[in-house]
Design an enzyme around this catalytic site. Structure first.
Site, PDB file in Angstrom:
ATOM      1  N   THR B 109     -12.275  15.678   0.190  1.00 41.32           N
ATOM      2  CA  THR B 109     -11.213  15.066  -0.610  1.00 41.32           C
ATOM      3  C   THR B 109     -11.774  14.753  -1.981  1.00 41.32           C
ATOM      4  O   THR B 109     -12.946  14.403  -2.115  1.00 41.32           O
ATOM      5  CB  THR B 109     -10.727  13.744   0.029  1.00 41.32           C
ATOM      6  OG1 THR B 109     -11.822  12.851   0.083  1.00 41.32           O
ATOM      7  CG2 THR B 109     -10.195  13.973   1.415  1.00 41.32           C
ATOM      8  N   GLU B 253      -6.232  16.014   4.124  1.00 36.28           N
ATOM      9  CA  GLU B 253      -6.186  15.699   5.560  1.00 36.28           C
ATOM     10  C   GLU B 253      -5.054  16.406   6.283  1.00 36.28           C
ATOM     11  O   GLU B 253      -4.995  16.408   7.515  1.00 36.28           O
ATOM     12  CB  GLU B 253      -6.040  14.178   5.754  1.00 36.28           C
ATOM     13  CG  GLU B 253      -7.237  13.352   5.310  1.00 36.28           C
ATOM     14  CD  GLU B 253      -7.217  13.004   3.812  1.00 36.28           C
ATOM     15  OE1 GLU B 253      -6.466  13.664   3.050  1.00 36.28           O
ATOM     16  OE2 GLU B 253      -7.945  12.078   3.413  1.00 36.28           O
ATOM     17  N   LYS B 362       2.992  -5.007  -7.581  1.00 34.64           N
ATOM     18  CA  LYS B 362       3.674  -6.075  -6.842  1.00 34.64           C
ATOM     19  C   LYS B 362       4.015  -7.196  -7.805  1.00 34.64           C
ATOM     20  O   LYS B 362       3.148  -7.975  -8.193  1.00 34.64           O
ATOM     21  CB  LYS B 362       2.797  -6.552  -5.688  1.00 34.64           C
ATOM     22  CG  LYS B 362       2.768  -5.543  -4.551  1.00 34.64           C
ATOM     23  CD  LYS B 362       1.472  -5.573  -3.754  1.00 34.64           C
ATOM     24  CE  LYS B 362       1.428  -4.384  -2.793  1.00 34.64           C
ATOM     25  NZ  LYS B 362       0.069  -3.963  -2.445  1.00 34.64           N
ATOM     26  N   TRP B 367       8.358  -4.844  -5.090  1.00 31.41           N
ATOM     27  CA  TRP B 367       7.451  -3.722  -5.304  1.00 31.41           C
ATOM     28  C   TRP B 367       8.026  -2.802  -6.373  1.00 31.41           C
ATOM     29  O   TRP B 367       9.200  -2.432  -6.316  1.00 31.41           O
ATOM     30  CB  TRP B 367       7.252  -2.924  -4.009  1.00 31.41           C
ATOM     31  CG  TRP B 367       6.352  -3.601  -3.008  1.00 31.41           C
ATOM     32  CD1 TRP B 367       5.969  -4.909  -2.986  1.00 31.41           C
ATOM     33  CD2 TRP B 367       5.726  -2.977  -1.881  1.00 31.41           C
ATOM     34  NE1 TRP B 367       5.154  -5.148  -1.917  1.00 31.41           N
ATOM     35  CE2 TRP B 367       4.984  -3.972  -1.212  1.00 31.41           C
ATOM     36  CE3 TRP B 367       5.718  -1.677  -1.362  1.00 31.41           C
ATOM     37  CZ2 TRP B 367       4.238  -3.718  -0.061  1.00 31.41           C
ATOM     38  CZ3 TRP B 367       4.987  -1.422  -0.216  1.00 31.41           C
ATOM     39  CH2 TRP B 367       4.242  -2.433   0.429  1.00 31.41           C
TER      40      TRP B 367
END
Lengths: 460, 460
Positions: B109, B253, B362, B367
């Site tokens: 990754t 992944e 936040k 959010w």
């Protein structure tokens, strides 16, 4: 559709039966498969009643109806209503975790000769087959497709369509019992069908209906044709209506789809006639299958579109044995299955079925493809259906005979037949005889019964 | 391409490395993976020379060139020429029979934070992923496609394209090192590319070039965009040129492709603007993957396109662990992988990435999606690239800040920014600040480095 998913998803085997088989074959299949419970539409009650003595070992016969429509009295043992059984169950069901190699379904070959033979499919092979059949060079189905299999759900799992449609989120349209041109036209236009699939016989009826009534199916983009070879004229007739035919080839033993005749990038510059000739072949292998075409000497044939050979196939959705059968002749080492089809392979790797091995006409040391001759005659305006079989011959071993059903009011002479063949095939391949009949015998899945037709020719 | 098939087909693991990573990361990856032989283009000789002390344990370093072009002297140990090694081998090679679960490739990754983590792929997972990505609702590739991955072969196996193109017989076109608009235009028109795929940054350059030079790519029909979210305006700009964008989402992944934003039959009647809004989402799961989106209370979110939650995924091509790593936090019971992405799900099952869990702003208990704000600003004519990050705030905990790179000669005031946002998002979501910079920091694979951008904001 509920049974497909309910039975297989519970870890049992969904064994479909063709109700158009002879009663003796149905009884044989039920016994051979070791069926425990039989599910049937009310339509088939008379067939089942006639088989009642052979159904005694079943745990239940479940009619796909509610209690109100159950037969009042019946010779059938342990008769139950599907809706009543369902109503007793809870809404929640814990699906078992199944190994991917668990068997999920079972089909029997329609077999033009001999006893039907069972082919067992696993969840794994069915999923891989459906994934491959979704791809653009096969059925090319997506979540924006409306998919209508005309091939019945008992015919090799409707070529995987009941699996692939939910898999990719396509709208799935199922026909009822009526498969005539008018009914199919009404269904397809009403539901906005974009893809359909079935055997040539069905399409002949639909195309004739559309021609006669001057009707169209505007949403239809693609038609999968298999089961037997589609004559090139059928591809053209659909193309004239804006629908592309994808010719596919397969067998019960291959789940069934294994070859599809999609053109490749290199064919973009071909003329329309050349493209049609290519697309009228059975096509190229789907990824996941492997092929071997060997001539009489056991050597791979040349990829010249000419040399014939026996087609062997193996792969992720190809059977390696028949279910509970000692018949092993067709299954070779390392997973190879001898299809019993004779094919040639062209320079692009397109396969063309020349004949069933047992239907090839062997004349004076040369092989004549009965299928090629049938395809040519099918394009003749007088012909409704054409079959070519061999008649034994003292000098040439075998000679071809054309057995034809003519269109209503049409006439065809032997001389006209010869003229139609002339220039299209070698002169010695032209049939020696023309026999006109009212109808030709077919298997329950619409294939010509060549064994019966050969007997018919011998009797003349 | 030869190494992809040669190494994996021989039963070894083909471990690709991004040459644009920092040298320390490359050294870490080579050591962590336990690489035995390193293959490299001559271009990368300077990078390897600098790493020479860390490459002593390799059995060989093979340069992808012939003897004549080998470096005359080098600090690298056991340096060999690829062509010389190949020439020594026979033409015949017996490929081993491999279990389908054999490892075939390994990617690390790019990791915006922490050490790179390895994900090991099997032949099985790579084949299933490639089959799924061929389907019409994903990359829609066939034997008549000309496929050109702009995503490099070291970037999650170029999204499976080097596998799917040979699988279905597509023509495969590989770009060289030059990925600027003029080079890509020349390559794609010269080769007749029908499908291409890459990250938004590359397409921005290509589209700007096509606009400026009034050029087209007539054969281009479909563009796969992933790696980071494509702004809706990018979909529209390709649509104006007759090319359909297929928005795709995935991670190292997940092999990587897991979601694609193809419309379904029920969307046929939407307006163009509604279709665009739908297609700008990350889309629907490919068959073969399963999803779970849970809110802070661990409950599945409503499918209303509003409620946010953490995206968990499992399936036939989703990793269940990192390679040789003790980091298990992201991998839950029963195969679930916590992607670290925050998403909403609409009534059609379309997922929209709202943010990386760690990049969500936040503010006062609400959010704010940094990605949504970036998408809106990306459509502003003055903006070349936009990043939205949080600045800590005494009262609201965090408040959004827009960090922008402007187009050459363009000007953008704070008031113009506010006006552009007004009516598109809730008033309290509009950034408190606008910071104009010359350039934004990216990872080696073109993703915004939010950690660095946050530091940059704090330093102001």
């Amino acid at each position: 559709m509920e049974l497909y998913y309910g039975i297989s998803g519970s870890g049992f085997v969904c064994h479909t039966i063709n109700p158009r088989l002879f009663k003796e074959q149905i009884a044989f299949i039920i016994k051979h498969a070791g069926d425990k419970v039989l599910f049937a539409d009310l339509t088939f009650l008379p067939i089942l009643e006639a088989l009642a003595p052979q159904l005694r070992k079943l745990k239940a016969v479940v009619m796909l109806t509610d209690e109100a429509h159950m037969p009042k009295s019946s010779a059938l043992p342990k008769l139950k209503s599907y809706e009543t059984l369902l109503a007793r169950e809870k809404d929640q069901f814990n699906w078992p975790e199944l190994n991917e190699n668990t068997a999920c379904s079972l089909c029997y070959t329609s077999g033009t000769t001999g006893e039907p033979k069972g082919v067992l499919y696993s969840h794994r092979s069915s999923v891989l087959h459906a994934m491959a059949v979704c791809t653009p060079d096969a059925f090319n189905c997506s979540a924006s497709s409306t998919v209508c299999p005309i091939v019945p759900m008992f015919h090799v799992n409707a070529w995987g369509i009941p699996y692939l449609a939910p898999m990719i989120g396509a709208k799935l349209v199922m026909p009822g019992a009526k498969l005539d041109g008018a009914s199919l036209h009404q269904l397809m236009t009403g539901e906005g069908v974009t893809f359909t699939a079935g055997v040539p016989t069905v399409w002949l009826a639909l195309l004739d209906y559309l021609d006669a009534e001057k009707k169209t199916i505007p949403t239809l983009m693609r038609v999968g044709i298999g089961g037997s070879a589609a004559p090139p004229i059928m591809l053209q007739r659909f193309a004239d209506r804006g629908a592309e035919v994808i010719h596919a080839w397969g067998m019960t033993e291959t789940s069934p789809v294994a070859l599809t005749a999609a053109l490749t990038g290199k064919h973009a510059k071909l003329s329309n006639a050349e493209k049609l000739a290519k697309r009228a072949k059975q096509g190229r292998p789907l990824y996941g299958t492997e092929y071997l075409v060997v001539n009489g000497a056991g050597k791979p044939v040349k990829h010249d579109g000419q040399e014939f050979g026996d087609l062997h196939i193996r792969g992720a959705w190809v059977a390696s044995s028949y279910f509970k059968s000692k018949e092993k002749a067709a299954f070779k080492r390392e997973g190879w299955f001898n299809t019993g089809d004779v094919v040639n392979v062209d320079e692009d790797g397109f396969f063309q079925i020349v004949d069933r091995a047992k239907d090839v006409i062997k004349s004076g040391g040369e092989w004549i493809s009965s299928i090629e001759l049938e395809g040519i005659m099918q394009a003749h305006p007088a012909i409704k259906e054409a079959a070519v079989v061999s008649r034994p011959h003292a000098k040439w071993a075998e000679r071809p005979v054309l057995v034809a059903v003519l269109k209503s009011g049409a006439v065809l002479t032997y001389e006209e037949m010869v003229m139609h063949f002339t220039g299209k095939i070698a002169k010695w391949s032209i049939p020696d005889e023309l026999i006109v009949v009212d109808q030709l015998p077919h298997t329950a899945t619409g294939k010509l019964l060549k064994t019966v037709i050969r007997k018919l020719v011998l009797a003349r």
